[in-house]
Design a protein around this motif. Structure first.
Motif, PDB file in Angstrom:
ATOM      1  N   ASP A 491       0.805  -1.152  -0.088  1.00 23.35           N
ATOM      2  CA  ASP A 491      -0.165   0.056   0.026  1.00 23.35           C
ATOM      3  C   ASP A 491       0.744   1.391  -0.039  1.00 23.35           C
ATOM      4  O   ASP A 491       0.576   2.360  -0.856  1.00 23.35           O
ATOM      5  CB  ASP A 491      -0.977  -0.011   1.372  1.00 23.35           C
ATOM      6  CG  ASP A 491      -2.088   0.857   0.991  1.00 23.35           C
ATOM      7  OD1 ASP A 491      -2.382   1.201  -0.096  1.00 23.35           O
ATOM      8  OD2 ASP A 491      -2.767   1.120   2.129  1.00 23.35           O
ATOM      9  N   GLU A 558      -5.393  -6.127  -6.847  1.00 23.38           N
ATOM     10  CA  GLU A 558      -6.179  -6.403  -5.649  1.00 23.38           C
ATOM     11  C   GLU A 558      -6.909  -7.787  -5.860  1.00 23.38           C
ATOM     12  O   GLU A 558      -6.831  -8.497  -4.742  1.00 23.38           O
ATOM     13  CB  GLU A 558      -7.125  -5.535  -5.341  1.00 23.38           C
ATOM     14  CG  GLU A 558      -6.438  -4.102  -4.688  1.00 23.38           C
ATOM     15  CD  GLU A 558      -7.399  -3.255  -3.935  1.00 23.38           C
ATOM     16  OE1 GLU A 558      -8.675  -3.333  -4.372  1.00 23.38           O
ATOM     17  OE2 GLU A 558      -7.105  -2.625  -3.178  1.00 23.38           O
ATOM     18  N   LEU A 637      -5.819  -1.926  -0.514  1.00 22.57           N
ATOM     19  CA  LEU A 637      -4.889  -0.988  -0.779  1.00 22.57           C
ATOM     20  C   LEU A 637      -5.529   0.435  -0.455  1.00 22.57           C
ATOM     21  O   LEU A 637      -5.653   1.112  -1.496  1.00 22.57           O
ATOM     22  CB  LEU A 637      -4.029  -1.223  -2.152  1.00 22.57           C
ATOM     23  CG  LEU A 637      -3.511  -2.323  -2.325  1.00 22.57           C
ATOM     24  CD1 LEU A 637      -3.216  -2.422  -3.719  1.00 22.57           C
ATOM     25  CD2 LEU A 637      -2.420  -2.917  -1.411  1.00 22.57           C
TER      26      LEU A 637
END
Length: 868
Positions: A491, A558, A637
């Motif tokens: 992240d 993701e 994230l």
């Protein structure tokens, strides 16, 4: 030859795999045509199904009969148990009666004689025991002379046996003044025996004289010096390996200030492990011939080698980490991988020596010297203990216990990595940032504005490729325990990448563009765009389009990240059901260390539980809902998504600034216009006996006319870019956008989702209706321009007389009507119009009675009109 149905069903019991039984049962002749083979196969399947049906019915019938018999027998069982209990109680009472009668039947004289005989027998046994103890105590007077004589004659086994017997008699002197002197004498004699044997023992070990080593082992065991024997053995056998380690020269682990060239530590370590495996393989043949517990001995030998390394393994890893700095994680993982491969090899050797020792104990008893019966008993007890540690599985096959049950060599091997595994998050982030800086150093500040969007997309592809590499690293280095640290590192890494572009992408300033009007602007009255303006618009749109592509790539990443974490979660759930067969780590020592580390936190399990979607939840979701699964859950994230939204907002703000730059230029001189303080109105009113006759024109001023013309031409501008999907990206970050319009865009994306889920999906890169997108942008542009007018332009008017106020009210009213055409409304603009239209008398009264200093608009108007 075909089998009968009974034989076929009986054969089912011999198979563990149902598919293998079906394949073996349904055989097709190779010599027939394919069509005939299919017919035969179908016939066999029909027969097999019929046989299974019959077998199921028979089994059900038999099961019913068994259940019926058991159900009938249970009441009878209760009666039988009650009967047995009553019979036992009756027998106990009868036995007590018989015993009482037997005692009464014996005459008193006979009972007295028997009691006297019992007392004499007890005295005899006590006297014999005392005699043996006294004999052992008497032997201490000649102990030193006997042992010294035996050592001089090199009869070490007899000397050890004599010392062993003396050691057992020490209990006689417990809690007496004689205990400490005799204990000291015993220890001195044992030391003399050990000193006499040490040089010969080392020579036997070096010469691999296994029979002599085995004899010496029993001697050391007799004098309670087994640990010392093992130290001699381990020290002699590991000398070459420890020297190899201690004298190793590698460029990346050398002390600071020294200059070493040649191999690196990751190149040296496989050679060291290979030599160590060769030594351990040799010991697999030697240790069982000397020690009664070969598996434990081999494990202790390996642990002794690892513990005696100087510098220690931990110190070497620390030097390595300091040398490589930001990229240390890659080297640590390479070394960890080599260590894991070595551990697999050691595990195989341990299992091999375990099975060999178990098989040997099952065939032959342990071989011990015949002259020491007590040593034989000791060895037999060890063998029995080893057998008791072997348990049988449900099928009756003996199974050797897992290494984790008793051996700790893998803990010693993997423990030096724990410090770096706990710091995996920071190591991963440093590695990612290093790769980011290396990748971006050649781009930023060197890319022309027109190429920034293309480079942004290209670098995003490289960045996400780098991010995907971390999925392998966290699994390999932390066995899944670093999941939480991985998310934080990724992240922050992706956020840094996007923040670099947000900070370093250069947007053209709308106030420094050339004054030459572009020919294309002739089609947009009131929007005098220059060539630089059109270039800025194109560049910004391309950047927004690139941001959209980056978002789609982030969403795909993701999904892959969530899938990887779900696999890790499933493995952890299996570990809870079967800790011994933990499927994440092999060998298990590394996983056990991590299981007791700070990485195994409640936050980690909360994360894994949140990404682990149960199958029932998946079945309840429709196809449309599955398409937006990433939007329905918390983003993995969040900081990266937020940074991308900030980047989109910067692009949108720059695009708005360029689009509104001609209108803002028109308004730049609006506050200083002379019409606000004209005195013509006042002179005319005095000439007509103080009757006020308006002298202002009800038509809007030229500046407002040009501004409104530009506003009315904005929809035509968006028609030019109607097919560009960049405008529809991240509408929720549009400055001053209308909330109702944004809500309608959210409904258009996910009309069937609950409201609480939409906040995660408003940036979903889904194509929207161009008309809806244009409406959102026009609303945002109108609100932005009005905010600039009401907060910066209008407060700049210094003075308003009656005529100027009437002109301003006319301008604001005209502008208010025009902006409604593009679905824009402003309460503050209406307040300006309302307060400007007030006459002086009404305004002064309002100041005296209802003045509110918090009302910013009324305060400005009061100052301009001179009411304060």
């Amino acid at each position: 030859m075909s089998l009968s149905a009974t034989e076929v069903l009986d054969a089912l019991e011999d198979y563990d795999d149902l598919a293998a039984w079906i394949n073996d049962t349904l055989t097709v002749s190779d010599g027939e045509q394919s069509f005939e083979s299919l017919l035969e196969l179908e016939q066999q399947m029909s027969q097999l199904i019929a046989s299974l049906d019959v077998g199921c019915e028979d089994t059900s019938s038999q099961l019913e009969r068994v259940i019926d018999i058991v159900s009938k027998g249970i009441p009878r069982l209760t009666y039988d148990l009650h009967f047995i209990k009553d019979s036992a109680s009756s027998f106990q009472r009868s036995l007590a009666n018989v015993l009482a009668r037997s005692r009464q039947a014996i005459p008193d004289s006979t009972a007295s004689a028997l009691e006297q005989l019992k007392r004499l027998d007890t005295i005899k046994r006590h006297m014999e025991a005392a005699r043996e103890v006294l004999r052992e105590a008497e032997s201490w007077s000649t102990l030193e002379l006997e042992v010294t004589s035996l050592l001089g004659e090199r009869k070490y086994a007899k000397a050890a046996l004599r010392l062993s017997e003396a050691s057992k008699s020490m209990v006689v002197f417990q809690n007496t003044p004689e205990y400490d002197p005799r204990r000291m004498l015993l220890v001195n004699l044992q030391n003399q025996l050990e000193a006499s044997l040490s040089s010969a023992l080392v020579a036997a070990i070096n010469e691999q004289d296994l029979e002599t080593c085995r004899d010496y082992f029993f001697i050391f065991s007799d004098i309670q010096r087994e640990l010392e024997f093992r130290n001699y053995y381990y020290g002699s056998r590991k000398a070459m390996l420890t020297s190899m380690w201690n004298e190793a020269e590698a460029s990346d682990i050398a002390p600071e200030g020294s200059i070493v060239t040649g191999q690196t530590f990751s190149e040296f370590l496989p050679k060291f492990y290979a030599s160590l495996l060769v030594l351990l393989n040799q010991e697999c043949h030697s240790i069982p011939l000397i020690f009664p517990d070969p598996a434990q001995t081999l494990s202790a030998f390996l642990s002794s080698i690892l513990a005696s390394l100087q510098p220690t393994f931990s110190q070497r890893l620390a030097s390595l980490s300091s040398y490589y700095g930001d990229i240390a994680l890659e080297e640590l993982i390479a070394i960890f991988r080599v260590t894991a491969d070595f551990a697999v090899g050691v595990s195989k050797l341990i299992k091999q020596i375990q099975h060999s020792s178990v098989s040997q104990d099952a065939v032959d008893p342990p071989v011990v010297p015949p002259q020491r019966s007590h040593a034989r008993r000791r060895s037999m007890r060890m063998s029995i203990s080893l057998r008791s540690s072997i348990h049988r599985s449900a099928s009756g096959i003996e199974k050797v216990p897992s290494l984790d049950d008793s051996l700790g060599w893998d803990q010693e091997l993997f423990h030096p990595f724990l410090e770096f595994q706990v710091e995996y998050g920071s190591l991963e982030r440093r590695l990612l940032d290093h790769k980011l800086q290396k990748m971006m150093s050649s781009d930023l500040h060197k890319v022309p504005g027109s190429d920034q969007a293309r480079v942004f997309r290209e670098r995003a592809v490289d960045i996400f490729s780098v991010a995907e590499e971390s999925l392998t690293r966290y699994t390999e280095f932390t066995h899944g325990y670093g999941s939480l640290a991985l998310l934080r590192a990724l992240d922050g890494f992706l956020k840094s990448f996007i923040d670099m572009w947000t900070a370093d992408v250069t947007f053209a300033s709308s106030g420094t563009h050339p004054t030459v009007q572009d020919a294309a602007s002739e089609d947009f009255s009131g929007l005098d765009y220059t060539t630089q303006d059109w270039q800025n618009i194109q560049t910004t749109l391309h950047l927004l389009g690139s941001a959209r592509r980056v978002f789609e790539r982030m969403a795909a990443f993701e999904i892959k990240l969530r899938s990887n974490l779900t696999q890790t979660s499933n493995k952890f759930r299996l570990h809870c059901g079967d800790p011994i067969a933990f499927p994440i780590a092999s060998p298990g020592g590394s996983a056990q260390i991590l299981e007791h580390s700070s990485l195994n936190s409640a936050d980690l399990h909360s994360l894994l539980d949140s990404v682990d979607i149960e199958p029932s939840q998946s079945r309840e979701s429709g196809s449309r809902r599955q398409g937006f699964s990433s939007a329905l859950s918390e983003p993995l994230l969040p900081d990266a998504r937020s940074a991308l939204s900030d980047f989109a907002k910067v692009c949108q703000t720059s695009l708005q600034s360029t689009i509104l730059s001609p209108l803002r230029q028109h308004l730049a001189s609006y506050a200083s216009s002379p019409i606000w303080f004209s005195s013509s109105g006042e002179s005319r009113s005095s000439a007509f006996n103080e009757v006020q006759v308006p002298t202002f024109s009800l038509s809007p001023s030229e500046i407002i006319q040009r501004v409104t013309e530009g506003l009315l031409n904005l929809p035509r501008l968006f028609e030019v870019y109607a097919d560009d999907d960049a405008l529809s990206f991240s509408l929720h970050t549009l400055p001053h956008a209308d909330s109702e319009i944004l809500k309608s865009t959210s409904d258009a994306i996910l009309p069937d989702l609950p409201t609480h889920s939409r906040r995660h999906s408003v940036t979903k890169a889904v194509a929207l209706d161009p008309e809806l997108v244009s409406t959102a942008w026009l609303s945002s542009l109108g609100q932005t321009l009005l905010l600039y007018l009401t907060s910066e332009v209008l407060p700049g008017i210094n003075k308003l007389n009656a005529g100027g106020a009437a002109q301003l009210a006319s301008d604001l009213g005209y502008l208010s009507n025009v902006i409604r055409v593009i679905n824009v409304e402003s309460g503050e603009l209406e307040q300006w119009k309302e307060f400007v239209e007030l006459s002086d008398d009404v305004g002064k009264v309002k100041v005296d009675t209802q003045f509110d200093s918090e009302n910013r608009v009324f305060s400005h108007v009061s100052r301009m009109r001179g009411w304060l």
